[in-house]
Design a protein around this motif. Structure first.
Motif, PDB file in Angstrom:
ATOM      1  N   ASP A   7       0.847  -1.190   0.000  1.00  0.00           N
ATOM      2  CA  ASP A   7       0.000   0.000   0.000  1.00  0.00           C
ATOM      3  C   ASP A   7       0.882   1.239   0.000  1.00  0.00           C
ATOM      4  O   ASP A   7       1.465   1.583   1.021  1.00  0.00           O
ATOM      5  CB  ASP A   7      -0.916   0.006   1.221  1.00  0.00           C
ATOM      6  CG  ASP A   7      -1.800  -1.224   1.236  1.00  0.00           C
ATOM      7  OD1 ASP A   7      -2.173  -1.669   0.130  1.00  0.00           O
ATOM      8  OD2 ASP A   7      -2.098  -1.714   2.340  1.00  0.00           O
ATOM      9  N   THR A   9      -0.072   4.333  -1.671  1.00  0.00           N
ATOM     10  CA  THR A   9      -0.793   5.570  -2.003  1.00  0.00           C
ATOM     11  C   THR A   9      -0.711   6.545  -0.849  1.00  0.00           C
ATOM     12  O   THR A   9      -0.938   6.191   0.292  1.00  0.00           O
ATOM     13  CB  THR A   9      -2.259   5.263  -2.301  1.00  0.00           C
ATOM     14  OG1 THR A   9      -2.314   4.293  -3.346  1.00  0.00           O
ATOM     15  CG2 THR A   9      -2.997   6.504  -2.735  1.00  0.00           C
ATOM     16  N   ARG A  11      -2.063   9.587   1.360  1.00  0.00           N
ATOM     17  CA  ARG A  11      -3.354  10.209   1.656  1.00  0.00           C
ATOM     18  C   ARG A  11      -3.127  11.294   2.696  1.00  0.00           C
ATOM     19  O   ARG A  11      -2.203  11.255   3.494  1.00  0.00           O
ATOM     20  CB  ARG A  11      -4.347   9.169   2.189  1.00  0.00           C
ATOM     21  CG  ARG A  11      -4.642   8.070   1.188  1.00  0.00           C
ATOM     22  CD  ARG A  11      -5.681   7.124   1.741  1.00  0.00           C
ATOM     23  NE  ARG A  11      -6.965   7.796   1.915  1.00  0.00           N
ATOM     24  CZ  ARG A  11      -7.856   7.880   0.933  1.00  0.00           C
ATOM     25  NH1 ARG A  11      -7.626   7.375  -0.244  1.00  0.00           N
ATOM     26  NH2 ARG A  11      -9.002   8.474   1.145  1.00  0.00           N
ATOM     27  N   GLY A 267      -9.668  -0.181   4.621  1.00  0.00           N
ATOM     28  CA  GLY A 267      -8.793   0.321   3.583  1.00  0.00           C
ATOM     29  C   GLY A 267      -9.569   0.855   2.393  1.00  0.00           C
ATOM     30  O   GLY A 267     -10.649   0.363   2.052  1.00  0.00           O
ATOM     31  N   SER A 268      -9.017   1.854   1.736  1.00  0.00           N
ATOM     32  CA  SER A 268      -9.728   2.512   0.636  1.00  0.00           C
ATOM     33  C   SER A 268      -9.912   1.604  -0.571  1.00  0.00           C
ATOM     34  O   SER A 268     -10.769   1.867  -1.421  1.00  0.00           O
ATOM     35  CB  SER A 268      -8.979   3.783   0.223  1.00  0.00           C
ATOM     36  OG  SER A 268      -7.636   3.478  -0.140  1.00  0.00           O
ATOM     37  N   SER A 269      -9.123   0.520  -0.680  1.00  0.00           N
ATOM     38  CA  SER A 269      -9.290  -0.407  -1.796  1.00  0.00           C
ATOM     39  C   SER A 269      -9.903  -1.732  -1.352  1.00  0.00           C
ATOM     40  O   SER A 269      -9.908  -2.699  -2.111  1.00  0.00           O
ATOM     41  CB  SER A 269      -7.944  -0.664  -2.485  1.00  0.00           C
ATOM     42  OG  SER A 269      -6.983  -1.178  -1.573  1.00  0.00           O
ATOM     43  N   SER A 292      -7.522   4.619   5.084  1.00  0.00           N
ATOM     44  CA  SER A 292      -6.258   4.999   4.471  1.00  0.00           C
ATOM     45  C   SER A 292      -5.970   3.967   3.395  1.00  0.00           C
ATOM     46  O   SER A 292      -6.735   3.019   3.211  1.00  0.00           O
ATOM     47  CB  SER A 292      -5.127   5.035   5.511  1.00  0.00           C
ATOM     48  OG  SER A 292      -5.022   3.787   6.166  1.00  0.00           O
ATOM     49  N   ALA A 293      -4.889   4.137   2.669  1.00  0.00           N
ATOM     50  CA  ALA A 293      -4.566   3.202   1.600  1.00  0.00           C
ATOM     51  C   ALA A 293      -4.422   1.795   2.156  1.00  0.00           C
ATOM     52  O   ALA A 293      -3.758   1.577   3.165  1.00  0.00           O
ATOM     53  CB  ALA A 293      -3.277   3.635   0.905  1.00  0.00           C
ATOM     54  N   TYR A 300      -2.998  -4.184   6.390  1.00  0.00           N
ATOM     55  CA  TYR A 300      -3.867  -3.076   6.775  1.00  0.00           C
ATOM     56  C   TYR A 300      -4.414  -3.293   8.178  1.00  0.00           C
ATOM     57  O   TYR A 300      -4.385  -2.383   9.014  1.00  0.00           O
ATOM     58  CB  TYR A 300      -5.023  -2.886   5.786  1.00  0.00           C
ATOM     59  CG  TYR A 300      -5.943  -1.782   6.233  1.00  0.00           C
ATOM     60  CD1 TYR A 300      -5.602  -0.449   6.006  1.00  0.00           C
ATOM     61  CD2 TYR A 300      -7.102  -2.048   6.953  1.00  0.00           C
ATOM     62  CE1 TYR A 300      -6.401   0.579   6.470  1.00  0.00           C
ATOM     63  CE2 TYR A 300      -7.910  -1.027   7.409  1.00  0.00           C
ATOM     64  CZ  TYR A 300      -7.555   0.283   7.173  1.00  0.00           C
ATOM     65  OH  TYR A 300      -8.337   1.299   7.654  1.00  0.00           O
TER      66      TYR A 300
END
Length: 318
Positions: A7, A9, A11, A267-269, A292-293, A300
């Motif tokens: 992860d 990304t 943010r 998690g955002s995904s 968060s990512a 995560y």
């Protein structure tokens, strides 16, 4: 367990509040534009839509993870006390449990009941992949009020009554909690508890929290709760039928959490992100919603454990 993603990304770091602090990693999803999915039979005057069996075979991604049968205890961590009991609520099978008390602490402690993910078990939260007991130990060593962690193996039940006669939720409420209270060697108080769960167990923690309510439940913290907003698209491992979904879905039940401090981390995904955000939009007052990512991974889940332990401990100590 499922493979971990890298992860990376970036943010924005924000701080959010509801019943207390959430770490700077978290992003509050407030004032959501998405409406909570409606149309459930309990909340509508319309006739429920008939679900064709073939639709129940084509599912959205869920929390099906490779089995983790017996993760090892962490060397040097708080001691893990284990045992088992014959559970009538789980069809008479031997049901294993595990309890971790922080080291160096004596006396009667409040407890957070941990509800595990699919294809994990009562020891998974204490394994090298998550190590919640070590997060708890650091929290206590920093001078905070201690509490214990307790988990029982609900197999693949999803913590509600199933067509095979088992009920993991009833096992926790009617058998495991009384056992914890009556075991003098564990020395735990169950009059006021915390609830924690991830994935399948996140859904379970929310469902049991709604059943018990405040003030019995001091706080709930969940990661990536396995929620489905569409009554025509859910896996059979989660619900046996359309009627089973209607009886046990948490959509439409948000009012039950009005007086329970609640922290949701996802998690955002994560595949449950959209449904979880839709469900959280119906909470009044809003929950602390941290994202968060990250995906539906141990990486995560482990990353958010410190803020979840702090949230649970602070509310248990009140």
């Amino acid at each position: 367990m499922t493979s971990e993603r890298d992860d990376t990304t970036n943010r924005a770091d924000l701080t959010v509040h509801r019943h207390g602090r959430v770490s700077r990693r978290s992003v509050l999803v407030g004032g959501l534009g998405a409406a909570v999915i409606g149309g459930l039979a309990a909340c509508s005057d319309q006739e429920p839509t008939k679900v064709e069996p073939r639709k129940l075979e084509t599912r959205a991604a869920d929390d099906e993870l490779p089995s983790e049968t017996s993760p090892p205890q962490i060397a040097g961590g708080p001691p893990l006390v284990t045992g088992s009991f014959v559970s009538a609520k789980m069809g008479g099978r031997e049901t294993r449990w595990a309890v971790a008390r922080p080291a160096g602490v004596t006396g009667r402690l409040p407890v957070v009941v941990v509800l595990h993910a699919l294809n994990t078990n009562e020891k998974s939260i204490f394994s090298s992949k998550l190590e919640m007991q070590n997060v708890l130990q650091r929290y206590v060593d920093a001078g905070n009020a201690p509490f214990a962690l307790a988990a029982a193996d609900a197999a693949r039940n999803y913590f509600h009554p199933r067509a095979d006669g088992t009920d993991g939720g009833a096992m926790i409420l009617d058998e495991f909690l009384p056992m914890l209270a009556s075991n003098s060697e564990l020395n735990l108080s169950t009059e006021r508890i915390g609830l924690f769960g991830w994935s399948m167990g996140g859904y379970g923690a929310l469902r049991l929290g709604a059943l018990l309510g405040a003030p019995r439940v001091a706080a709930i913290a969940v990661s990536s709760p396995a929620l489905w907003a569409d009554p025509r698209n859910f896996p059979p491992r989660a619900f046996d039928s359309y009627d089973d979904y209607q009886a046990n879905s948490l959509f439409g039940q948000q009012a039950a959490f009005a007086k329970i401090p609640l922290l949701i981390s996802i998690g955002s995904s994560d595949q449950f992100f959209t449904y979880t955000r839709q469900w959280a939009a119906g909470l009044h007052p809003p929950a602390a919603f941290g994202t968060s990512a990250g995906g539906h991974t141990n990486r995560y889940w482990r990353s958010v454990l410190p803020e979840q332990v702090e949230f649970l401990g602070r509310n248990l100590a009140r």
